[in-house]
Design a protein around this motif. Structure first.
Motif, PDB file in Angstrom:
ATOM      1  N   PHE A 191      33.160  44.793  21.816  1.00 22.72           N
ATOM      2  CA  PHE A 191      33.912  45.018  23.052  1.00 22.72           C
ATOM      3  C   PHE A 191      33.079  45.798  24.053  1.00 22.72           C
ATOM      4  CE2 PHE A 191      36.706  47.856  25.571  1.00 22.72           C
ATOM      5  CZ  PHE A 191      37.378  46.890  26.293  1.00 22.72           C
ATOM      6  N   ALA A 192      33.195  45.442  25.321  1.00 19.89           N
ATOM      7  CA  ALA A 192      32.643  46.207  26.432  1.00 19.89           C
ATOM      8  C   ALA A 192      33.753  46.365  27.462  1.00 19.89           C
ATOM      9  CB  ALA A 192      31.441  45.484  27.046  1.00 19.89           C
ATOM     10  N   PRO A 193      33.863  47.523  28.096  1.00 15.29           N
ATOM     11  CA  PRO A 193      34.986  47.747  29.018  1.00 15.29           C
ATOM     12  C   PRO A 193      35.042  46.750  30.157  1.00 15.29           C
ATOM     13  CG  PRO A 193      33.358  49.520  29.164  1.00 15.29           C
ATOM     14  CD  PRO A 193      33.023  48.722  27.971  1.00 15.29           C
ATOM     15  N   GLU A 194      33.894  46.199  30.547  1.00 19.90           N
ATOM     16  CA  GLU A 194      33.874  45.222  31.629  1.00 19.90           C
ATOM     17  C   GLU A 194      34.680  43.970  31.279  1.00 19.90           C
ATOM     18  OE1 GLU A 194      30.734  48.091  31.962  1.00 19.90           O
ATOM     19  OE2 GLU A 194      31.184  46.676  30.329  1.00 19.90           O
ATOM     20  N   GLN A 195      34.857  43.699  29.988  1.00 13.98           N
ATOM     21  CA  GLN A 195      35.614  42.511  29.585  1.00 13.98           C
ATOM     22  C   GLN A 195      37.076  42.629  30.003  1.00 13.98           C
ATOM     23  OE1 GLN A 195      34.938  42.409  25.372  1.00 13.98           O
ATOM     24  NE2 GLN A 195      32.759  41.933  25.568  1.00 13.98           N
ATOM     25  N   LEU A 196      37.693  43.767  29.722  1.00 17.63           N
ATOM     26  CA  LEU A 196      39.088  43.967  30.120  1.00 17.63           C
ATOM     27  C   LEU A 196      39.189  44.120  31.635  1.00 17.63           C
ATOM     28  CD1 LEU A 196      42.055  44.371  29.418  1.00 17.63           C
ATOM     29  CD2 LEU A 196      41.567  46.808  29.048  1.00 17.63           C
ATOM     30  N   SER A 197      38.234  44.811  32.229  1.00 19.11           N
ATOM     31  CA  SER A 197      38.250  44.994  33.675  1.00 19.11           C
ATOM     32  C   SER A 197      38.196  43.643  34.395  1.00 19.11           C
ATOM     33  CB  SER A 197      37.058  45.870  34.086  1.00 19.11           C
ATOM     34  OG  SER A 197      37.230  46.402  35.378  1.00 19.11           O
ATOM     35  N   ALA A 198      37.371  42.723  33.890  1.00 20.14           N
ATOM     36  CA  ALA A 198      37.275  41.397  34.508  1.00 20.14           C
ATOM     37  C   ALA A 198      38.585  40.638  34.384  1.00 20.14           C
ATOM     38  CB  ALA A 198      36.142  40.604  33.868  1.00 20.14           C
ATOM     39  N   LEU A 199      39.273  40.790  33.262  1.00 20.55           N
ATOM     40  CA  LEU A 199      40.568  40.124  33.090  1.00 20.55           C
ATOM     41  C   LEU A 199      41.584  40.632  34.114  1.00 20.55           C
ATOM     42  CD1 LEU A 199      40.834  40.193  29.187  1.00 20.55           C
ATOM     43  CD2 LEU A 199      40.409  38.181  30.614  1.00 20.55           C
ATOM     44  N   LEU A 200      41.554  41.932  34.384  1.00 19.03           N
ATOM     45  CA  LEU A 200      42.441  42.492  35.400  1.00 19.03           C
ATOM     46  C   LEU A 200      42.071  41.972  36.785  1.00 19.03           C
ATOM     47  CD1 LEU A 200      42.636  46.141  34.074  1.00 19.03           C
ATOM     48  CD2 LEU A 200      44.646  44.765  34.619  1.00 19.03           C
ATOM     49  N   ALA A 201      40.774  41.971  37.086  1.00 19.05           N
ATOM     50  CA  ALA A 201      40.330  41.515  38.401  1.00 19.05           C
ATOM     51  C   ALA A 201      40.665  40.047  38.634  1.00 19.05           C
ATOM     52  CB  ALA A 201      38.831  41.747  38.548  1.00 19.05           C
ATOM     53  N   ASP A 202      40.600  39.262  37.559  1.00 24.43           N
ATOM     54  CA  ASP A 202      40.897  37.824  37.665  1.00 24.43           C
ATOM     55  C   ASP A 202      42.384  37.519  37.506  1.00 24.43           C
ATOM     56  OD1 ASP A 202      38.205  37.370  38.002  1.00 24.43           O
ATOM     57  OD2 ASP A 202      37.836  36.840  35.916  1.00 24.43           O
ATOM     58  N   ARG A 203      43.207  38.564  37.343  1.00 24.47           N
ATOM     59  CA  ARG A 203      44.663  38.439  37.231  1.00 24.47           C
ATOM     60  C   ARG A 203      45.082  37.679  35.962  1.00 24.47           C
ATOM     61  NH1 ARG A 203      46.538  37.788  43.636  1.00 24.47           N
ATOM     62  NH2 ARG A 203      44.753  38.975  44.452  1.00 24.47           N
TER      63      ARG A 203
ATOM     64  N   VAL B 214      57.199  44.212  49.391  1.00 28.60           N
ATOM     65  CA  VAL B 214      55.974  44.235  48.578  1.00 28.60           C
ATOM     66  C   VAL B 214      55.257  42.896  48.561  1.00 28.60           C
ATOM     67  CG1 VAL B 214      56.845  46.110  47.124  1.00 28.60           C
ATOM     68  CG2 VAL B 214      57.176  43.725  46.403  1.00 28.60           C
ATOM     69  N   GLU B 215      55.987  41.811  48.862  1.00 32.16           N
ATOM     70  CA  GLU B 215      55.311  40.518  48.929  1.00 32.16           C
ATOM     71  C   GLU B 215      54.650  40.297  50.284  1.00 32.16           C
ATOM     72  OE1 GLU B 215      57.997  37.449  47.614  1.00 32.16           O
ATOM     73  OE2 GLU B 215      57.618  37.915  45.498  1.00 32.16           O
TER      74      GLU B 215
ATOM     75  N   THR C  59      55.090  41.924  43.514  1.00 33.93           N
ATOM     76  CA  THR C  59      55.803  41.271  42.414  1.00 33.93           C
ATOM     77  C   THR C  59      54.828  40.499  41.532  1.00 33.93           C
ATOM     78  OG1 THR C  59      56.228  39.273  43.695  1.00 33.93           O
ATOM     79  CG2 THR C  59      57.901  41.027  43.777  1.00 33.93           C
ATOM     80  N   ALA C  60      55.208  40.347  40.276  1.00 34.57           N
ATOM     81  CA  ALA C  60      54.385  39.564  39.350  1.00 34.57           C
ATOM     82  C   ALA C  60      54.227  38.133  39.859  1.00 34.57           C
ATOM     83  CB  ALA C  60      55.031  39.570  37.962  1.00 34.57           C
ATOM     84  N   GLU C  61      55.292  37.576  40.400  1.00 33.54           N
ATOM     85  CA  GLU C  61      55.225  36.199  40.892  1.00 33.54           C
ATOM     86  C   GLU C  61      54.205  36.064  42.034  1.00 33.54           C
ATOM     87  OE1 GLU C  61      59.630  36.928  39.791  1.00 33.54           O
ATOM     88  OE2 GLU C  61      57.938  38.049  40.613  1.00 33.54           O
ATOM     89  N   ARG C  62      54.207  37.043  42.945  1.00 36.27           N
ATOM     90  CA  ARG C  62      53.277  37.000  44.068  1.00 36.27           C
ATOM     91  C   ARG C  62      51.839  37.182  43.584  1.00 36.27           C
ATOM     92  NH1 ARG C  62      53.519  35.297  49.390  1.00 36.27           N
ATOM     93  NH2 ARG C  62      52.124  36.536  50.705  1.00 36.27           N
ATOM     94  N   TRP C  63      51.620  38.140  42.693  1.00 36.52           N
ATOM     95  CA  TRP C  63      50.269  38.462  42.230  1.00 36.52           C
ATOM     96  C   TRP C  63      49.678  37.322  41.398  1.00 36.52           C
ATOM     97  CZ3 TRP C  63      46.664  41.537  43.771  1.00 36.52           C
ATOM     98  CH2 TRP C  63      45.639  41.961  42.923  1.00 36.52           C
ATOM     99  N   LEU C  64      50.535  36.697  40.593  1.00 37.54           N
ATOM    100  CA  LEU C  64      50.048  35.654  39.691  1.00 37.54           C
ATOM    101  C   LEU C  64      50.177  34.253  40.269  1.00 37.54           C
ATOM    102  CD1 LEU C  64      51.488  37.099  36.374  1.00 37.54           C
ATOM    103  CD2 LEU C  64      49.137  37.258  37.215  1.00 37.54           C
ATOM    104  N   GLY C  65      50.889  34.121  41.383  1.00 32.81           N
ATOM    105  CA  GLY C  65      50.990  32.826  42.041  1.00 32.81           C
ATOM    106  C   GLY C  65      51.842  31.821  41.309  1.00 32.81           C
TER     107      GLY C  65
END
Length: 369
Positions: free
Chosen positions: A64-76, A134-135, A189-195
């Motif tokens: 594991f490297a922290p960038e792996q989880l960080s990238a998942l967050l950045a990519d939603r 928020v949307e 909202t989750a719907e807005r962020w995730l499309g």
């Protein structure tokens, strides 16, 4: 469970439960799973603070490297959202859109604690207005409270914010949560962020099976504690023909998946450094499978949880960073071999999360009661 049925039900002692749970939690040996697959398997990671999910995966995953989880967050692909037990969790996008509807009844019940501050507030109108706000653009909670306060000036501002959080699936947008980055909490909202729209709430039965895969063997009350829900007994009863049953040392009935791992109680358990609010310590009604009775209450004070150390699979101390030093505070004397293993694990954690940084590791005074 009747006395006669209890006598026929196999007993799992504390060490057997400990090793089974550590195995499901990827803590008995490091897993080759990807960060995304680990977050999915664990049904999310407690994330009241930014760093704990990273430390949680560092303790569980090989490579594991922290960038792996960080990238998942950045990519939603994963998000930070209030779900289980009304606390912030890092979930996969799919679990965000399904688990949040599952626990919505608990969020609705939570609102009853704020009735006085919400007198005269139309909650459906509040939810619609909050969504619109928020949307349009992510808002901090302070900005959201201010806007809602203009609509309901006589209401309690804190209660208005809680109502928005309870009625809507509000996710924290990045850069909040990214490794090595800072950012205030801004919400949409989750719907807005995730499309995409939220999914229907999953049947409790399906989540029971996933919970057992990650936290079992477990009782009905264990899962209710994990989810912050009530009335899950019926789901377990529907699944009973597909499950195995055991009893713990107190005679409590435990359920489990037939093909789930239940290692030998004498299986070695390496030391592990866990973050504050780790899933392992919060997801059962009876936590003696991880926390010895003599150490109950030592991993937190008030609402503040401490970073914890496992030795031989059980809570055995605390740890903290102090400048460029990792300070380890055991609850009792460790053997020479245990100290060497703990030191090696601490060095591994630091190398994983802070590569290229020089740290000292020292043992503090034994923390006694």
């Amino acid at each position: 469970m009747t006395k006669s049925s209890a006598a026929r039900t196999p007993l799992l002692d504390t060490r057997a439960l400990n090793r089974a749970t550590l195995d499901r939690q990827l803590l008995l040996r490091r897993s080759p799973l990807s960060a995304a697959d680990a977050v999915r398997h664990l049904l999310g990671l407690q994330a009241q603070n930014v760093r704990p999910p990273y430390y949680a995966l560092a303790a569980r995953l090989d490579g594991f490297a922290p960038e792996q989880l960080s990238a998942l967050l950045a990519d939603r692909e994963v998000v930070r959202i209030v779900t289980l037990r009304s606390t912030i969790h890092t979930h996969t996008a799919e679990d965000c859109l399904t688990l949040r509807p599952l626990v919505q009844p608990a969020r609705d019940r939570e609102l009853t604690n704020f009735r006085k501050g919400l007198a005269g507030v139309d909650l459906d109108r509040l939810a619609a207005l909050s969504r619109e706000l928020v949307e349009a653009e992510p808002r901090t909670m302070a900005q959201l409270r201010e806007a809602l306060g203009a609509e309901w000036p006589d209401a309690d501002p804190q209660s208005l914010g809680v109502a928005a959080r309870c009625r809507l699936p509000l996710v924290q947008v990045t850069p909040r949560g990214l490794w090595g980055r800072s950012g205030q909490v801004a919400l949409t909202t989750a719907e807005r962020w995730l499309g995409r729209p939220a999914e229907p709430a999953p049947a409790p039965d399906a989540v029971v099976l996933r919970y057992l895969a990650a936290f079992g063997p477990a009782s009905v009350k264990d899962m209710q504690t994990w989810a912050g829900l009530t009335r899950l007994k019926d789901a377990f009863e529907r699944l009973r023909p597909r499950l195995l049953t055991f009893r713990d040392p107190n005679g409590v009935e435990l359920f489990d998946l037939p093909d789930a791992p239940r290692p030998d109680p004498d299986t070695p358990a390496p030391p592990r450094f866990l973050p504050e609010f780790d899933n392992l310590l919060l997801s059962h009604a009876d936590r003696t499978r991880v926390i010895p009775p003599e150490h109950w209450g030592r991993s937190w004070q008030g609402n503040q949880a401490y970073r914890t150390l496992l030795v031989d699979g059980f809570l055995a101390g605390l740890w903290k960073p102090d400048g460029d030093t990792l300070v380890i505070e055991p609850f009792g004397e460790l053997t020479k071999a245990q100290r060497e293993d703990v030191t090696a694990e601490g060095a591994r954690m630091l190398t994983t999360l802070h590569p290229g940084t020089s740290y000292d590791i020292r043992f503090g005074t034994v923390v006694r009661r």
